[in-house]
Write an enzyme that holds these catalytic residues in place. Structure first.
Site, PDB file in Angstrom:
ATOM      1  N   THR A   1      15.082  30.615  16.530  1.00  0.00           N
ATOM      2  CA  THR A   1      16.167  31.544  16.213  1.00  0.00           C
ATOM      3  C   THR A   1      15.719  32.999  16.145  1.00  0.00           C
ATOM      4  O   THR A   1      14.859  33.357  15.342  1.00  0.00           O
ATOM      5  CB  THR A   1      16.898  31.194  14.893  1.00  0.00           C
ATOM      6  OG1 THR A   1      17.094  29.780  14.808  1.00  0.00           O
ATOM      7  CG2 THR A   1      18.250  31.871  14.851  1.00  0.00           C
TER       8      THR A   1
ATOM      9  N   ARG B   1      15.914  23.107  26.213  1.00  0.00           N
ATOM     10  CA  ARG B   1      16.823  22.674  25.142  1.00  0.00           C
ATOM     11  C   ARG B   1      18.249  22.677  25.662  1.00  0.00           C
ATOM     12  O   ARG B   1      18.747  23.689  26.155  1.00  0.00           O
ATOM     13  CB  ARG B   1      16.714  23.616  23.946  1.00  0.00           C
ATOM     14  CG  ARG B   1      17.775  23.376  22.860  1.00  0.00           C
ATOM     15  CD  ARG B   1      17.608  24.361  21.719  1.00  0.00           C
ATOM     16  NE  ARG B   1      18.682  24.284  20.738  1.00  0.00           N
ATOM     17  CZ  ARG B   1      19.618  25.204  20.549  1.00  0.00           C
ATOM     18  NH1 ARG B   1      19.627  26.316  21.290  1.00  0.00           N
ATOM     19  NH2 ARG B   1      20.551  25.051  19.626  1.00  0.00           N
TER      20      ARG B   1
ATOM     21  N   LYS C   1      16.145  19.286  12.136  1.00  0.00           N
ATOM     22  CA  LYS C   1      16.358  20.728  12.042  1.00  0.00           C
ATOM     23  C   LYS C   1      16.547  21.094  10.572  1.00  0.00           C
ATOM     24  O   LYS C   1      17.434  20.568   9.904  1.00  0.00           O
ATOM     25  CB  LYS C   1      17.579  21.142  12.866  1.00  0.00           C
ATOM     26  CG  LYS C   1      17.370  21.009  14.367  1.00  0.00           C
ATOM     27  CD  LYS C   1      18.631  21.333  15.150  1.00  0.00           C
ATOM     28  CE  LYS C   1      18.997  22.794  15.067  1.00  0.00           C
ATOM     29  NZ  LYS C   1      20.165  23.123  15.907  1.00  0.00           N
TER      30      LYS C   1
ATOM     31  N   ARG D   1      33.817  25.138  10.991  1.00  0.00           N
ATOM     32  CA  ARG D   1      34.276  26.333  11.705  1.00  0.00           C
ATOM     33  C   ARG D   1      35.685  26.709  11.271  1.00  0.00           C
ATOM     34  O   ARG D   1      36.459  25.866  10.808  1.00  0.00           O
ATOM     35  CB  ARG D   1      34.248  26.101  13.225  1.00  0.00           C
ATOM     36  CG  ARG D   1      32.854  25.824  13.769  1.00  0.00           C
ATOM     37  CD  ARG D   1      32.852  25.682  15.286  1.00  0.00           C
ATOM     38  NE  ARG D   1      31.535  25.320  15.779  1.00  0.00           N
ATOM     39  CZ  ARG D   1      30.560  26.182  16.036  1.00  0.00           C
ATOM     40  NH1 ARG D   1      30.768  27.471  15.850  1.00  0.00           N
ATOM     41  NH2 ARG D   1      29.393  25.770  16.485  1.00  0.00           N
TER      42      ARG D   1
END
Length: 472
Positions: free
Chosen positions: A277, A33, A219, A74
């Site tokens: 994760t 990945r 995702k 962010r």
């Protein structure tokens, strides 16, 4: 070590050398990945070239998964040491474009927060470690109260669980990154923060316009995606249960059941699903996982996930090789004990009908290998969907399919530089490979699955129980 569940490893500073990559593949890595939230194009291009070189050297496929960043919100730049948020104190959030800085004011790169925010709603920072509650809105400033405190540092993520963000799932950066990925020949692309099926359709149209035949992975990490899960699964080619942001946005206690449900739905649709994760998070610093982490991996495998994924463990951790090896050991230990429930066919085409027969033969004869011939990967993927006890050896004349299939549960892709055009030629290819590689021996029974004439998409039309004898 033979394991059916595939291992995805995120490549980063801890795993970027040729020697480490070779060892990771030898320990069981199937998919590399590349996280496009980090790294330059030059570095990614160098890594793609290195992975292809290692694949050729070891004569084994390596699937390259390009993971697009998506619209991650962010905070802006803060002092190097960060700022300390104390419970009960006020913190003001302002748009990134605002030139305001103070100990109680933080910029974020989402310009519509003040328009959408309502008092009492929750804002999470740094993967949910810090929590704010909206107190009031004053112009473009959103005034919050700190509910869970700690140190906030630059560029940490912001989650707004209650808001349906006015941001495209595929940003301008993602489009540029995917153009680059296409030029590098990546095998799969994953789209972050998918919220609806239209997000997948947009990406697929982007690929069509560039004549790029690349499968798309969604995702799942937003509440809106859960609300539209069936439509998303119908559009995508694969799916990732991205438990990091998902666990932040919908609370951790809801994730285990959702994970099982998502895997079940993907198994029914016969598309690959990755569980991702914090699978072995403690191995970022420690040489062994916790018992809870080992159980977490095992349960995902028991549920039927196609692949399990390492993030920080292989990208920046101390023990990338041991992390890959541990996943392989868990899978190899669990898989022989599994008895999967046979799913009804996803569609009523003849390939699915043959795969149902394949499952019955596999159960009765206890075969070790199923040889299938596939131009597009479809036949191998359908065979995998039956979760047979036998390994699916997928022979393909397409180098792209050779690499892509390495993500699919229980499939060992084999690239063939000559195409069999008759049944006899297909049998000869399977016999020569299995015996030459010492995977099987003369006199052993295998099952052969394919289509005559060849090179017809979804043209599988035969199954044959065959006794191996070395072709002359």
């Amino acid at each position: 070590m033979m394991h059916r569940t595939k291992i995805v490893a995120t490549i980063g500073p801890a795993s970027s050398s040729r020697e480490t990559l070779v060892q990771m593949v030898q320990q069981g890595m199937n998919v590399a990945r590349l996280n496009f939230s980090h790294g330059s194009y030059e570095a990614h291009a160098e890594m793609v070239g290195l992975l292809r070189s290692v694949s050729e050297e070891l004569d084994t496929p390596i699937t390259i998964l390009q993971d697009l960043q998506g619209p991650k919100i962010r905070v802006g730049m803060l002092p190097d040491e960060g700022i300390v948020l104390k419970v009960g104190e006020k913190l003001t959030l302002v748009p990134q474009s605002e030139d305001r800085s103070a100990s109680d004011t933080v910029c974020i790169d989402y310009p519509y927060l003040a328009e959408e925010a309502k008092p009492g709603e929750q804002i999470l920072l740094d993967d949910g470690l810090l929590e704010l509650e909206i107190f009031a809105v004053d112009g473009e400033a959103v005034i919050c109260k700190v509910v869970e405190g700690g140190t906030l540092k630059s560029r940490k993520g912001v989650n707004l669980p209650s808001l349906n963000l006015r941001l495209p799932s595929m940003t301008k950066k993602d489009q540029k990154d995917l153009e680059f990925g296409i030029s590098q020949g990546i095998d799969w692309v994953s789209l972050s923060f998918v919220r609806q099926a239209e997000d997948i359709r947009f990406l697929k149209q982007f690929l069509v316009e560039r004549q790029a035949d690349i499968p798309v992975m969604a995702k799942i990490e937003k509440p809106q995606a859960i609300a539209h899960l069936d439509e998303i699964i119908a559009e995508c080619d694969g799916l990732m249960v991205a438990r990091g942001d998902l666990g932040v946005e919908i609370t951790p206690e809801k994730v285990p059941f959702l994970q099982k449900e998502i895997i079940r739905k993907c198994n029914l649709k016969n598309i690959p699903v990755i569980t991702a994760t914090q699978m072995l998070d403690s191995m970022i610093h420690n040489p062994r996982p916790t018992r809870a982490e080992a159980s977490d991996v095992a349960n995902a495998i028991i549920d039927g996930t196609d692949a399990v994924m390492l993030s920080g463990e292989s990208a920046v951790g101390k023990y990338p090789l041991k992390s890959v090896s541990m996943l392989a050991k868990i899978a190899s230990s669990i898989e022989p004990k599994l008895q999967f429930v046979n799913n009804p066919p996803a569609t009523t085409d003849q390939t699915h009908a043959l795969s149902e027969a394949l499952n019955a033969i596999d159960q009765i004869l206890n075969l070790r290998y199923i040889a299938c011939f596939t131009a597009t990967g479809y036949t191998a993927q359908i065979a995998s969907g039956e979760r047979p006890k036998a390994m699916v050896v997928a022979f393909t004349p397409s180098i792209d399919v050779y690499h892509r299939l390495n993500l699919v549960w229980g499939v060992k892709p084999v690239y063939i530089d000559r195409e069999g055009t008759t049944f006899e030629e297909l049998v000869e290819i399977a016999e020569n490979y299995l015996i030459d590689q010492q995977l099987a021996h003369s006199g052993e029974q295998i099952l052969i699955m394919g289509g005559i004439p060849t090179q017809i998409s979804q043209g599988t039309n035969f199954l044959k129980i065959h006794t191996l004898k070395k072709a002359s």
